[in-house]
Structures are given as structure tokens and as C-alpha cells.
Write a protein that holds these residues in place. Sequence first.
Motif, PDB file in Angstrom:
ATOM      1  N   GLU A  19       0.822  -1.213   0.000  1.00  0.00           N
ATOM      2  CA  GLU A  19       0.000   0.000   0.000  1.00  0.00           C
ATOM      3  C   GLU A  19       0.853   1.259   0.000  1.00  0.00           C
ATOM      4  N   ARG A  22       3.266   2.116  -4.417  1.00  0.00           N
ATOM      5  CA  ARG A  22       2.235   1.872  -5.423  1.00  0.00           C
ATOM      6  C   ARG A  22       2.712   2.221  -6.819  1.00  0.00           C
ATOM      7  N   SER A  35       0.049  -5.435  -2.548  1.00  0.00           N
ATOM      8  CA  SER A  35      -1.007  -5.602  -1.540  1.00  0.00           C
ATOM      9  C   SER A  35      -2.184  -6.386  -2.091  1.00  0.00           C
ATOM     10  N   VAL A  71      -4.569  -0.787   4.559  1.00  0.00           N
ATOM     11  CA  VAL A  71      -4.958   0.476   3.922  1.00  0.00           C
ATOM     12  C   VAL A  71      -5.012   1.599   4.950  1.00  0.00           C
ATOM     13  N   ASP A  87      -9.458   3.283  -1.931  1.00  0.00           N
ATOM     14  CA  ASP A  87      -8.543   2.189  -1.601  1.00  0.00           C
ATOM     15  C   ASP A  87      -9.283   1.056  -0.894  1.00  0.00           C
TER      16      ASP A  87
END
Length: 419
Positions: A19, A22, A35, A71, A87
Motif C-alpha cells: 500500500e 504503489r 497488496s 490500507v 482504496d
Amino acid sequence: MALTPELALVALLAMIVGEAWRVSVPGVGQDAPLSQATAAALAVSTAWPAHDDPDHLLGLLGPLVLACLAVLVVAAARRSWWAVPPDLARTVSTVLVAGLLARVPLLGSASLLERAEAPGAQAPTVALLLLVVSVIAVVAPVLGRAAVQAAREGSPLRVQITDHLARHGALMLATATTAAVMALSVRLLGAASFVLFLVPMALLQPAVTRQRRIREAQRQTIFALSRLTDQAGLTTPGHGVRVARTAVPVAREAGVEDADLADVEAAALLHDIGQVGLTRPIPGGATVEVSARDQRRVAATGAAILARTADLSRLASTVGDVGIPQHWAEQRGDVPMSARVVRVVSAFDDLTGAGTRLGGGHGPVEALERILRSTPHEYDPQVVDALVRHLERRGLLAASDAVRLRTAATAPDGAGTGT
């Protein structure tokens, strides 16, 4: 397989890293493939709390809580709470889709979750099914974002789905494959599988990020060049951007392949760059008001400029053909549809913009009527028809006006253009 504390801790750390690190997707947002792969693998291979029925949906609680916690931890560390809803939507949809599909009995027999416990001779079939489930789980949030964007922009859902899938490309398949491999290996390797099989994905991610940054830099360069004529006062502000935003859906309506739409956008942005070579500027930059010879000169100058740049030379012929009227295009037979689309849309924006030298600003209906009076001599009837359909879909044309204008556009030799 029960979700042990050791598995939960390693998987949580892997998802937190994923997370935090990215892959950005221009125009869409950010992906977290590390993730997402870990969350999908947990959903199809583990369960917590334990239950007499291994397929009980309560077993999804553990993987779901861990994925959501990752998250929230990253959002709290970055203080980016605004990013939490999308997310969480991605995470929840991935876990739920993967977990539900893995717990559905297959043809009235054992579920995929049970078969993966001891695949035996069915190992190849189980591996293939895990891959299919992982692909569906990874694609699910992408489809959700496409649906939301289609509803927000009023564009066709099919178009948005195609665009979103194209942007993610091979990264989705790599994520799903990693999830399937981890799900198969976790029973043998335990928590080590979440580290071992994420390494290839971690090595791939920087390359994907670099490639997307290069593409975004090229796109920004094109946008910057398109504003050159605006800054010089040669065209009305935003003309190129407006033409590009309209030309892409119109080109799609006219039958241009999705793979060619990026070049349609680029050609629309740069179609007036040839005006920098004029000794006497066109009032308002409205090429619709100048002679056919001047239109061809502007287009040819723009093509010559682009032909000298390695990355944009592919657009030179298209930009040069924007100045070709329809009756010449029919004689030549090699003028691409993208050039004819840009020609029509540019004329429409000129006529509906800040005002033209001869007639002043027009509404959409008046602008289209004026274009139709020069169709099919100057403009392609198929493109004009596609433009009318696009404007009707956006609510800029009444249905009665759209029917009348489309009839006029498709009438032979302009027979229906009289007003």
C-alpha cells in the motif's frame, strides 16, 4: 487452512509495504499490486475464525480485516484520509470476490478452497482455477472504477471498461498470477511464500512505473505544445483541448479503432500548431473562416514541424491531412478517418467558440447547420453524423434537432441541408 498469527503478521506487513509503494496510473489513480496479490491469496487459501464448515463465509473476516487494516495504517501514516474510500473499495472488492468464488462448491462437490488443501492429482486444474479466480478478483475493482467514471462522465460503459483495462494491461495479469502461486505455495512454505513470490512483482513494479511516467511525460509534452498557439494569441484559449476532448468520442463513433484513439487525441491537440508559421495571424485562429488554400498551408506547416521531431513524426501525415477537404480526400483515397474527424470537430469548435469573423458565435444547432451546408464538399458526412450523435448523447442537442441534422448529414449531395 487456518490463518495463523504468523501468517497474519507477515501478510499484514507485505500488504502495508504494497500500500505504501504503489504504481501510479495517469488519469485513473494508483494501483497497489503487491497488496492486492497478497489479499487475494489470503482470501482463496486461508480462513479465520475457524469453523466446522471450511467454506463458511465467516472465514473471510480475517483476510478482509487484515487487508483493510493495511490500507488504514498507510493512510494514517501519510495523513491521506481522502484516499481511503477508493482504496478500501479496491481492497474489499478484491477480497470478497476472491473469497466468495473460492468457497462456491464446484459442480456440487468440494469448493476450490477445499481442493487447494490437498490438490493431489488435480493440482493443474486447481492451479488453473486459482488463476481464473485471482484474475476475476483483480479485475473487479477496475470494472467498478470504470462504471463510476462512465456514470460521472455520461460515457458508454464499454468504452470506459476498455480504457481502464488497457491502462492496467499486463500488471493485472502479473498480480493475479502472483496471487495464485502464493495461494498454492502457502501450505508448503507457510509465511515465506508471501515474501518469496512477491520479489518478482517488486522487481517488475519499478519498470512499470517508469514506463508509465515516460508515457505521461510524452502526453504532457503534447499538451504543452498544443498551448503554444494559445499563449501566442493565435487561437482562442483551450481550442486544442476542446477539439481533442470531442474528437476522441466522435472518432470512436465514426469507427476508429480504440488503439488509434491516442493518436486522434494528439493530432487534435496539435492540428493548429502550423499557425505559428503565418506572417498574418488568422483572426481568433478560426481556420473555418479562411480559404481552403490557407487551411492547407496551416496544416502543411504543422506537419513539417512535427516531422522534425522523432516522437511526434508519426502524427505529421495526419495533421497535414486535416487541411484536405472531403472531395479531395475521396479522390486521394488515403486520408485517414482521424484527420477527417479533427477537421470537422475543429470547425465546430471554431463556430461555437468566442465568435467568428463573419458570423459571430453560434449555438450547436446553428454551427452544425453551417457545417452541413459545406458537406460533403468540405466535410465527411459520416463524421458529421457521428458528431451529431455524440452531442445528442451529451444532451447538447434536442432529439428532434438531432434527427433532422442526421438526416441532412446522410442525405446524398447535401440534399437535406436546406434550412
